[in-house]
Design a protein around this motif. Structure first.
Motif, PDB file in Angstrom:
ATOM      1  N   HIS A   1       0.836  -1.208   0.000  1.00  0.00           N
ATOM      2  CA  HIS A   1       0.000   0.000   0.000  1.00  0.00           C
ATOM      3  C   HIS A   1       0.868   1.254   0.000  1.00  0.00           C
ATOM      4  N   VAL A   2       1.920   1.232   0.814  1.00  0.00           N
ATOM      5  CA  VAL A   2       2.832   2.378   0.874  1.00  0.00           C
ATOM      6  C   VAL A   2       3.508   2.578  -0.482  1.00  0.00           C
ATOM      7  N   VAL A   3       3.951   1.491  -1.080  1.00  0.00           N
ATOM      8  CA  VAL A   3       4.625   1.565  -2.385  1.00  0.00           C
ATOM      9  C   VAL A   3       3.697   2.181  -3.427  1.00  0.00           C
ATOM     10  N   VAL A   4       2.450   1.734  -3.454  1.00  0.00           N
ATOM     11  CA  VAL A   4       1.501   2.191  -4.474  1.00  0.00           C
ATOM     12  C   VAL A   4       1.067   3.630  -4.236  1.00  0.00           C
ATOM     13  N   THR A   5       0.757   3.981  -2.991  1.00  0.00           N
ATOM     14  CA  THR A   5       0.179   5.310  -2.712  1.00  0.00           C
ATOM     15  C   THR A   5       1.224   6.411  -2.563  1.00  0.00           C
ATOM     16  N   GLU A   6       2.491   6.040  -2.401  1.00  0.00           N
ATOM     17  CA  GLU A   6       3.535   7.052  -2.268  1.00  0.00           C
ATOM     18  C   GLU A   6       4.376   7.185  -3.543  1.00  0.00           C
ATOM     19  N   GLY A   7       3.903   6.620  -4.621  1.00  0.00           N
ATOM     20  CA  GLY A   7       4.592   6.777  -5.899  1.00  0.00           C
ATOM     21  C   GLY A   7       5.912   6.041  -5.993  1.00  0.00           C
ATOM     22  N   LEU A   8       6.017   4.901  -5.322  1.00  0.00           N
ATOM     23  CA  LEU A   8       7.271   4.143  -5.310  1.00  0.00           C
ATOM     24  C   LEU A   8       7.270   2.958  -6.274  1.00  0.00           C
ATOM     25  N   VAL A   9       6.230   2.823  -7.080  1.00  0.00           N
ATOM     26  CA  VAL A   9       6.168   1.749  -8.074  1.00  0.00           C
ATOM     27  C   VAL A   9       7.206   2.008  -9.169  1.00  0.00           C
TER      28      VAL A   9
ATOM     29  N   ALA B   1       5.647  -1.661 -16.801  1.00  0.00           N
ATOM     30  CA  ALA B   1       5.209  -1.526 -18.191  1.00  0.00           C
ATOM     31  C   ALA B   1       5.854  -2.573 -19.090  1.00  0.00           C
ATOM     32  N   GLU B   2       7.118  -2.907 -18.796  1.00  0.00           N
ATOM     33  CA  GLU B   2       7.847  -3.843 -19.651  1.00  0.00           C
ATOM     34  C   GLU B   2       7.612  -5.299 -19.292  1.00  0.00           C
ATOM     35  N   ARG B   3       7.436  -5.584 -17.994  1.00  0.00           N
ATOM     36  CA  ARG B   3       7.492  -6.976 -17.553  1.00  0.00           C
ATOM     37  C   ARG B   3       6.192  -7.526 -16.966  1.00  0.00           C
ATOM     38  N   CYS B   4       5.217  -6.678 -16.664  1.00  0.00           N
ATOM     39  CA  CYS B   4       4.000  -7.144 -15.997  1.00  0.00           C
ATOM     40  C   CYS B   4       2.787  -7.054 -16.923  1.00  0.00           C
ATOM     41  N   ASP B   5       1.780  -7.840 -16.624  1.00  0.00           N
ATOM     42  CA  ASP B   5       0.528  -7.778 -17.367  1.00  0.00           C
ATOM     43  C   ASP B   5      -0.222  -6.522 -16.947  1.00  0.00           C
ATOM     44  N   PRO B   6      -0.455  -5.577 -17.852  1.00  0.00           N
ATOM     45  CA  PRO B   6      -1.024  -4.277 -17.477  1.00  0.00           C
ATOM     46  C   PRO B   6      -2.388  -4.385 -16.796  1.00  0.00           C
ATOM     47  N   ALA B   7      -3.275  -5.167 -17.343  1.00  0.00           N
ATOM     48  CA  ALA B   7      -4.622  -5.267 -16.777  1.00  0.00           C
ATOM     49  C   ALA B   7      -4.588  -5.871 -15.382  1.00  0.00           C
TER      50      ALA B   7
ATOM     51  N   THR C   1       8.085  -3.120  -7.349  1.00  0.00           N
ATOM     52  CA  THR C   1       9.280  -2.310  -7.104  1.00  0.00           C
ATOM     53  C   THR C   1      10.420  -2.635  -8.070  1.00  0.00           C
ATOM     54  N   GLY C   2      10.179  -3.538  -9.014  1.00  0.00           N
ATOM     55  CA  GLY C   2      11.203  -3.873 -10.000  1.00  0.00           C
ATOM     56  C   GLY C   2      12.345  -4.695  -9.461  1.00  0.00           C
ATOM     57  N   ASN C   3      12.103  -5.420  -8.371  1.00  0.00           N
ATOM     58  CA  ASN C   3      13.176  -6.205  -7.759  1.00  0.00           C
ATOM     59  C   ASN C   3      13.168  -7.650  -8.234  1.00  0.00           C
ATOM     60  N   LEU C   4      13.290  -7.809  -9.539  1.00  0.00           N
ATOM     61  CA  LEU C   4      13.383  -9.122 -10.181  1.00  0.00           C
ATOM     62  C   LEU C   4      14.286  -9.013 -11.412  1.00  0.00           C
ATOM     63  N   GLY C   5      14.889 -10.115 -11.792  1.00  0.00           N
ATOM     64  CA  GLY C   5      15.581 -10.167 -13.078  1.00  0.00           C
ATOM     65  C   GLY C   5      17.036  -9.776 -13.100  1.00  0.00           C
ATOM     66  N   ARG C   6      17.670  -9.688 -11.930  1.00  0.00           N
ATOM     67  CA  ARG C   6      19.101  -9.365 -11.894  1.00  0.00           C
ATOM     68  C   ARG C   6      19.663  -9.848 -10.554  1.00  0.00           C
ATOM     69  N   ALA C   7      20.954  -9.768 -10.387  1.00  0.00           N
ATOM     70  CA  ALA C   7      21.577 -10.179  -9.127  1.00  0.00           C
ATOM     71  C   ALA C   7      21.222  -9.205  -8.012  1.00  0.00           C
ATOM     72  N   GLY C   8      21.061  -9.738  -6.807  1.00  0.00           N
ATOM     73  CA  GLY C   8      20.819  -8.905  -5.632  1.00  0.00           C
ATOM     74  C   GLY C   8      19.366  -8.671  -5.298  1.00  0.00           C
ATOM     75  N   VAL C   9      18.462  -9.289  -6.028  1.00  0.00           N
ATOM     76  CA  VAL C   9      17.034  -9.024  -5.812  1.00  0.00           C
ATOM     77  C   VAL C   9      16.298 -10.365  -5.664  1.00  0.00           C
TER      78      VAL C   9
END
Length: 300
Positions: free
Chosen positions: A177-185, A191-197, A268-276
């Motif tokens: 909720h904090v991530v979404v409502t505080e503009g942290l997405v 846009a590149e990796r998730c299903d928009p709907a 939060t984009g924490n997928l697809g690379r080392a460290g996440v």
């Protein structure tokens, strides 16, 4: 020493011959002593994939359960400990496995440990995690217990969210909720990796006021400001990783919680690379393999 697949096959064949299972697939159940439909098998999560294959893979030609016993009465301890991982990650990311290798921890800037006590249950990996924390990575712990990692020499958790048992999903939704409502997405990642709907439906759901840290504080027992601080730390890190254990999966909310963690990582984009990533801490060395090889009564 590790046995080769051919050596394992010879051992299995010898044992099957001793109990009269060679050629059993050509007999009717009534022709086999004891009635094969009443028999079952247990695949261990401690053995190598070739042994699991020989034990329960229909195409191996050596399946003493499905081929010789003529039933699907096969199970594994992995179903009990991490089946919510299999279901939750499959639903959200399309694959039931954890997303990282062990080397990934060396690149993490924020480590979030949920429902796990690595120093006691996974000491070898915990030593590597502690090395990274001593080198400067920040730590967030979600656990009713004050586990050793919360504070020890040269290591101190930035946030310890001591949630009440049974409130896992409420806390992970409050973080989201904090991530979404505080503009942290991470909008570019989404846009590149998730299903928009699907993501927009989740975004609208998680933004509802009932998921706010303040709204669930009395339920979870975690101060709202601590939840907000932890969410901001996780979302703004260059690399943030989630590590979780049986405090997540052996639970009535297990699958839902795994999906909640996966959604938080994607947002939060924490997928697809080392460290996440989303990193289940398994109870045995081949839990993933025994699941992948189909050691379940509902498979095949």
């Amino acid at each position: 020493t590790r046995k080769s697949e051919s050596e394992v096959r010879d051992i299995v064949m010898e044992k099957m011959d001793l109990v009269g299972l060679i050629g059993a697939e050509k007999k009717l159940p009534g022709e086999i002593s004891g009635g094969m439909r009443k028999r079952a098998g247990l695949a261990r999560a401690l053995v190598l994939d070739p042994e699991i294959v020989l034990f329960d893979e229909p195409d191996s030609g050596l399946d003493p359960v499905r081929t010789a016993f003529l039933n699907n009465n096969i199970d594994t301890c992995a179903r009990v400990c991490h089946s919510p991982t299999g279901y939750g990650l499959k639903q959200t990311m399309g694959e039931s496995a954890g997303t990282q290798d062990f080397d990934s921890i060396d690149q993490a800037d924020v480590v979030m440990v949920i429902g796990a006590n690595p120093t006691d249950a996974h000491p070898v990996f915990a030593s590597r995690m502690k090395r990274r924390l001593r080198d400067g990575a920040d730590l967030i712990v979600l656990d009713p217990r004050r586990i050793d990692l919360v504070q020890q020499p040269h290591i101190k958790a930035k946030y310890h969210l001591g949630l009440r048992p049974g409130t896992n999903v409420a806390v992970i939704n409050a973080l989201a909720h904090v991530v979404v409502t505080e503009g942290l997405v991470d909008e570019a990642f989404v846009a590149e990796r998730c299903d928009p709907a699907a993501f927009n439906r989740w975004r609208a759901f998680i933004a509802e006021e009932r998921h706010a840290p303040e709204a669930v504080e009395t339920l979870t027992g975690v101060p709202a400001e601590a939840v907000r601080g932890a969410a901001r730390l996780y979302a703004t890190a260059a690399n943030a990783a989630i590590y979780y254990g049986l405090g997540v999966t052996e639970h009535s909310q297990g699958s839902t919680m795994v999906m909640g963690m996966a959604n938080l990582a994607m947002a939060t984009g924490n997928l697809g690379r080392a460290g996440v990533g989303i990193n289940p801490l398994r109870g045995q060395n081949n839990v993933q393999g025994s699941c992948d090889m189909g050691s379940f009564p509902h498979e095949f």
